[in-house]
Each structure stands twice: as C-alpha cells, then as structure tokens.
Design a protein around this motif. Structure first.
Motif, PDB file in Angstrom:
ATOM      1  N   LYS A 109       0.819  -1.218   0.000  1.00 50.10           N
ATOM      2  CA  LYS A 109       0.000   0.000   0.000  1.00 50.10           C
ATOM      3  C   LYS A 109       0.854   1.271   0.000  1.00 50.10           C
ATOM      4  O   LYS A 109       0.493   2.275  -0.617  1.00 50.10           O
ATOM      5  CB  LYS A 109      -0.941  -0.021   1.202  1.00 50.10           C
ATOM      6  CG  LYS A 109      -2.078   0.969   1.099  1.00 50.10           C
ATOM      7  CD  LYS A 109      -3.094   0.747   2.187  1.00 50.10           C
ATOM      8  CE  LYS A 109      -4.113   1.866   2.197  1.00 50.10           C
ATOM      9  NZ  LYS A 109      -3.522   3.184   2.393  1.00 50.10           N
ATOM     10  N   ASP A 113       0.432   4.218  -2.621  1.00 50.06           N
ATOM     11  CA  ASP A 113       0.211   5.611  -2.199  1.00 50.06           C
ATOM     12  C   ASP A 113       1.155   6.553  -2.946  1.00 50.06           C
ATOM     13  O   ASP A 113       0.758   7.610  -3.431  1.00 50.06           O
ATOM     14  CB  ASP A 113       0.442   5.768  -0.686  1.00 50.06           C
ATOM     15  CG  ASP A 113      -0.644   5.108   0.143  1.00 50.06           C
ATOM     16  OD1 ASP A 113      -1.638   4.636  -0.438  1.00 50.06           O
ATOM     17  OD2 ASP A 113      -0.492   5.054   1.379  1.00 50.06           O
ATOM     18  N   SER A 116       0.124   6.935  -6.660  1.00 49.60           N
ATOM     19  CA  SER A 116      -1.057   7.779  -6.861  1.00 49.60           C
ATOM     20  C   SER A 116      -0.719   9.263  -6.676  1.00 49.60           C
ATOM     21  O   SER A 116      -1.274  10.121  -7.353  1.00 49.60           O
ATOM     22  CB  SER A 116      -2.200   7.365  -5.942  1.00 49.60           C
ATOM     23  OG  SER A 116      -1.861   7.589  -4.595  1.00 49.60           O
ATOM     24  N   LYS A 117       0.232   9.542  -5.786  1.00 53.38           N
ATOM     25  CA  LYS A 117       0.640  10.942  -5.576  1.00 53.38           C
ATOM     26  C   LYS A 117       1.504  11.459  -6.729  1.00 53.38           C
ATOM     27  O   LYS A 117       1.382  12.599  -7.159  1.00 53.38           O
ATOM     28  CB  LYS A 117       1.399  11.074  -4.255  1.00 53.38           C
ATOM     29  CG  LYS A 117       0.506  10.977  -3.021  1.00 53.38           C
ATOM     30  CD  LYS A 117       1.283  11.287  -1.753  1.00 53.38           C
ATOM     31  CE  LYS A 117       0.374  11.256  -0.529  1.00 53.38           C
ATOM     32  NZ  LYS A 117       0.077   9.893  -0.076  1.00 53.38           N
ATOM     33  N   SER A 151     -14.617   0.840  -2.262  1.00 53.57           N
ATOM     34  CA  SER A 151     -14.650   1.827  -1.173  1.00 53.57           C
ATOM     35  C   SER A 151     -13.240   2.280  -0.794  1.00 53.57           C
ATOM     36  O   SER A 151     -13.035   3.428  -0.402  1.00 53.57           O
ATOM     37  CB  SER A 151     -15.407   1.290   0.040  1.00 53.57           C
ATOM     38  OG  SER A 151     -14.688   0.270   0.666  1.00 53.57           O
ATOM     39  N   VAL A 152     -12.241   1.397  -0.946  1.00 53.76           N
ATOM     40  CA  VAL A 152     -10.844   1.774  -0.668  1.00 53.76           C
ATOM     41  C   VAL A 152     -10.319   2.705  -1.768  1.00 53.76           C
ATOM     42  O   VAL A 152      -9.714   3.743  -1.501  1.00 53.76           O
ATOM     43  CB  VAL A 152      -9.932   0.518  -0.563  1.00 53.76           C
ATOM     44  CG1 VAL A 152      -8.462   0.923  -0.489  1.00 53.76           C
ATOM     45  CG2 VAL A 152     -10.310  -0.319   0.648  1.00 53.76           C
ATOM     46  N   LYS A 154     -11.815   4.652  -3.857  1.00 53.09           N
ATOM     47  CA  LYS A 154     -12.458   5.951  -4.085  1.00 53.09           C
ATOM     48  C   LYS A 154     -11.740   7.115  -3.387  1.00 53.09           C
ATOM     49  O   LYS A 154     -11.917   8.275  -3.761  1.00 53.09           O
ATOM     50  CB  LYS A 154     -13.932   5.913  -3.701  1.00 53.09           C
ATOM     51  CG  LYS A 154     -14.250   5.934  -2.228  1.00 53.09           C
ATOM     52  CD  LYS A 154     -15.759   6.017  -2.053  1.00 53.09           C
ATOM     53  CE  LYS A 154     -16.270   6.030  -0.654  1.00 53.09           C
ATOM     54  NZ  LYS A 154     -15.399   5.927   0.466  1.00 53.09           N
ATOM     55  N   ASP A 155     -10.926   6.797  -2.392  1.00 52.30           N
ATOM     56  CA  ASP A 155     -10.183   7.839  -1.675  1.00 52.30           C
ATOM     57  C   ASP A 155      -8.908   8.276  -2.397  1.00 52.30           C
ATOM     58  O   ASP A 155      -8.228   9.194  -1.952  1.00 52.30           O
ATOM     59  CB  ASP A 155      -9.814   7.349  -0.271  1.00 52.30           C
ATOM     60  CG  ASP A 155     -11.048   7.105   0.583  1.00 52.30           C
ATOM     61  OD1 ASP A 155     -12.049   7.823   0.382  1.00 52.30           O
ATOM     62  OD2 ASP A 155     -11.026   6.194   1.426  1.00 52.30           O
ATOM     63  N   TYR A 156      -8.580   7.600  -3.490  1.00 52.77           N
ATOM     64  CA  TYR A 156      -7.345   7.910  -4.210  1.00 52.77           C
ATOM     65  C   TYR A 156      -7.598   8.792  -5.431  1.00 52.77           C
ATOM     66  O   TYR A 156      -8.611   8.654  -6.108  1.00 52.77           O
ATOM     67  CB  TYR A 156      -6.654   6.621  -4.667  1.00 52.77           C
ATOM     68  CG  TYR A 156      -5.987   5.879  -3.544  1.00 52.77           C
ATOM     69  CD1 TYR A 156      -4.686   6.186  -3.153  1.00 52.77           C
ATOM     70  CD2 TYR A 156      -6.673   4.880  -2.851  1.00 52.77           C
ATOM     71  CE1 TYR A 156      -4.073   5.503  -2.108  1.00 52.77           C
ATOM     72  CE2 TYR A 156      -6.064   4.203  -1.803  1.00 52.77           C
ATOM     73  CZ  TYR A 156      -4.770   4.521  -1.441  1.00 52.77           C
ATOM     74  OH  TYR A 156      -4.167   3.857  -0.408  1.00 52.77           O
ATOM     75  N   ASP A 157      -6.624   9.668  -5.676  1.00 56.26           N
ATOM     76  CA  ASP A 157      -6.702  10.546  -6.834  1.00 56.26           C
ATOM     77  C   ASP A 157      -6.026   9.845  -8.017  1.00 56.26           C
ATOM     78  O   ASP A 157      -4.840  10.028  -8.281  1.00 56.26           O
ATOM     79  CB  ASP A 157      -5.999  11.868  -6.509  1.00 56.26           C
ATOM     80  CG  ASP A 157      -6.123  12.865  -7.643  1.00 56.26           C
ATOM     81  OD1 ASP A 157      -7.019  12.674  -8.488  1.00 56.26           O
ATOM     82  OD2 ASP A 157      -5.320  13.814  -7.696  1.00 56.26           O
ATOM     83  N   LYS A 185     -20.771   3.127  -8.846  1.00 53.67           N
ATOM     84  CA  LYS A 185     -20.041   3.529  -7.633  1.00 53.67           C
ATOM     85  C   LYS A 185     -18.716   4.228  -7.939  1.00 53.67           C
ATOM     86  O   LYS A 185     -18.002   4.621  -7.017  1.00 53.67           O
ATOM     87  CB  LYS A 185     -19.784   2.300  -6.751  1.00 53.67           C
ATOM     88  CG  LYS A 185     -21.081   1.667  -6.246  1.00 53.67           C
ATOM     89  CD  LYS A 185     -20.830   0.402  -5.463  1.00 53.67           C
ATOM     90  CE  LYS A 185     -22.158  -0.187  -5.002  1.00 53.67           C
ATOM     91  NZ  LYS A 185     -22.007  -1.453  -4.287  1.00 53.67           N
ATOM     92  N   LYS A 188     -14.943   8.116 -11.770  1.00 54.75           N
ATOM     93  CA  LYS A 188     -13.770   8.397 -12.605  1.00 54.75           C
ATOM     94  C   LYS A 188     -13.967   7.705 -13.955  1.00 54.75           C
ATOM     95  O   LYS A 188     -15.001   7.085 -14.197  1.00 54.75           O
ATOM     96  CB  LYS A 188     -12.507   7.878 -11.915  1.00 54.75           C
ATOM     97  CG  LYS A 188     -12.225   8.545 -10.564  1.00 54.75           C
ATOM     98  CD  LYS A 188     -11.047   7.902  -9.886  1.00 54.75           C
ATOM     99  CE  LYS A 188     -10.630   8.666  -8.642  1.00 54.75           C
ATOM    100  NZ  LYS A 188     -11.594   8.552  -7.522  1.00 54.75           N
TER     101      LYS A 188
END
Length: 230
Positions: A109, A113, A116-117, A151-152, A154-157, A185, A188
């Motif tokens: 993870k 992370d 994604s950044k 659901s996990v 969806k918090d990522y850009d 759901k 994007k």
C-alpha cells in the motif's frame, strides 16, 4: 460514446490471447509490433497492452512495448507486474500514456500511495474479479470483495478504474451481469474487460456507463474487428 480498445498481451516476446489467463491456452498471434501495426491500420487510436511475463515475475517485454509506442497510437495503457514507482516511471518514460496496476493496492500500500501521488492522472487501477471477489497475485489469491475494493479506491486521486471480469476472460461468454451495480459507484473514467463477445455486450456496457471496453478474443476471432465505438 464508448470507445472500443483492442488489447495486446505479450508473453516471451509474442502477442498471445489466453483463456482465463492460463498459460498455453488460446491464441498465439506472433510479433506484437506487427499486431499493433495491423490494429493501427484499422483506425484504432487507443490500445491496452499487458506484459504477462512481468505480471508472473518471469521477465519483461519492455523492448516490445517500446516498439509498439513507435507505431503512432494516441493512447497506450500498459499493465502487468507494475509493483514499484520505478517500474511505472520506466514505462511512462518509454512513451506509454497510462499505467495499470492491481495487486499492489493489497500487497504494498505504501508504494501504491506513492504512485497515486506522483502520477495519479496517468494511473488506472484494475479490479480483477470473479464471484464478487477481487483477485490478486496473478489471479491466484482472493483479496477483498469488489465493493470493499471500490470503497478503498475511491479515496485515491487516480485517473480511472478498469473492471476485469476474470470469470469469462478470453472466453467470449458474455460480460458480468452485475457491472452496472459496480460501475455506478465509480466517478472516474471506467474501463471493462472480460467475456465481451459481440456488439450487444458493448451496448450493455455503454448502458452501464462504461467509457471504454477492452476487447481481445472477440477482436482477434473477427467478431468485433473494426468496431471502434458504440
């Protein structure tokens, strides 16, 4: 309008089309660059490439991907074995427009992370699933349910999500009947792969608000060759 995107899966330097990912099954199509050139000559501007050897940890086909980049497509997304920022960066530096990851969300993870950044606007997450469960590590292990994965994520850009219906991948047996439940759901860009057989399947995906459909077996067997959008 939903775009139709041919896929090129590469193993040991050759373009192949497996059934449910099983090695030795399906079609051997030959030189990946020649396959890409034929797809381009039919007027397609967007292709999906999977490095099967990288996915399986048995090597990589970056030299072939580099050649495909030169063919002239507007968009080339590549997946398979992208487990680090360095690997993703290497592919993007070859001229690949987007990279596709899957297992890394569950196996590392911290690295996901970072990805994604660093390049979220060029990152797709593929939910490889069957029977409502997300599959990881070359589709050999079950992780979370598809709903939990959504659901996990969806918090990522990130740029978008690809739903890969492993149950029917490479079979032309039809798409997942539940795709519209999942698709709604995601806010994007949405892709879909797995089991697509004909234009009816494409129209169902369009109705399910899918933005692009990845075709393999149905394309190479002639059913959908030349169909660019619906």
């Amino acid at each position: 309008m939903m775009e139709v995107v041919p896929s090129i899966d590469i193993s040991q330097g050759k373009a192949v089309k497996r059934i449910k990912g099983i090695k030795g099954s399906g079609l051997i199509l030959g030189n990946p660059t020649k396959v890409a050139e034929e797809i381009y000559s039919l007027g397609y501007n967007f292709i999906h490439v999977v490095d099967l050897d990288a996915a399986e940890g048995t090597g990589n086909n970056e030299d072939k991907i580099k050649e495909i980049v030169k063919v002239g497509f507007n968009k080339i997304e590549v997946g398979g074995g992208i487990r680090s920022v360095e690997k993703a960066n290497g592919l993007l530096s070859l001229g690949v427009t987007d990279v596709v990851v899957s297992s890394i969300l569950f196996t590392d993870k911290v690295e996901f992370d970072k990805m994604s950044k660093l390049f979220g606007d060029r990152l797709f997450f593929s939910i490889d699933y069957c029977g409502g469960k997300t599959l990881i590590r070359g589709w050999k292990e079950k992780a979370k349910s598809v709903d939990e994965t959504l659901s996990v994520i969806k918090d990522y850009d990130i740029k978008g999500v690809i739903f890969t219906y492993v149950c029917n991948e490479g079979t032309k047996k039809g798409i997942d009947d539940n795709i519209s439940i999942y698709s709604v759901k995601v806010n994007k860009i949405k892709g879909y792969a797995g089991g697509i057989s004909d234009v009816k399947d494409l129209l169902k995906l369009k109705d399910s608000k899918i933005d692009f459909a990845i075709v393999g077996m149905a394309f190479y067997s002639g059913n959908l060759k030349g169909v660019k959008n619906v």
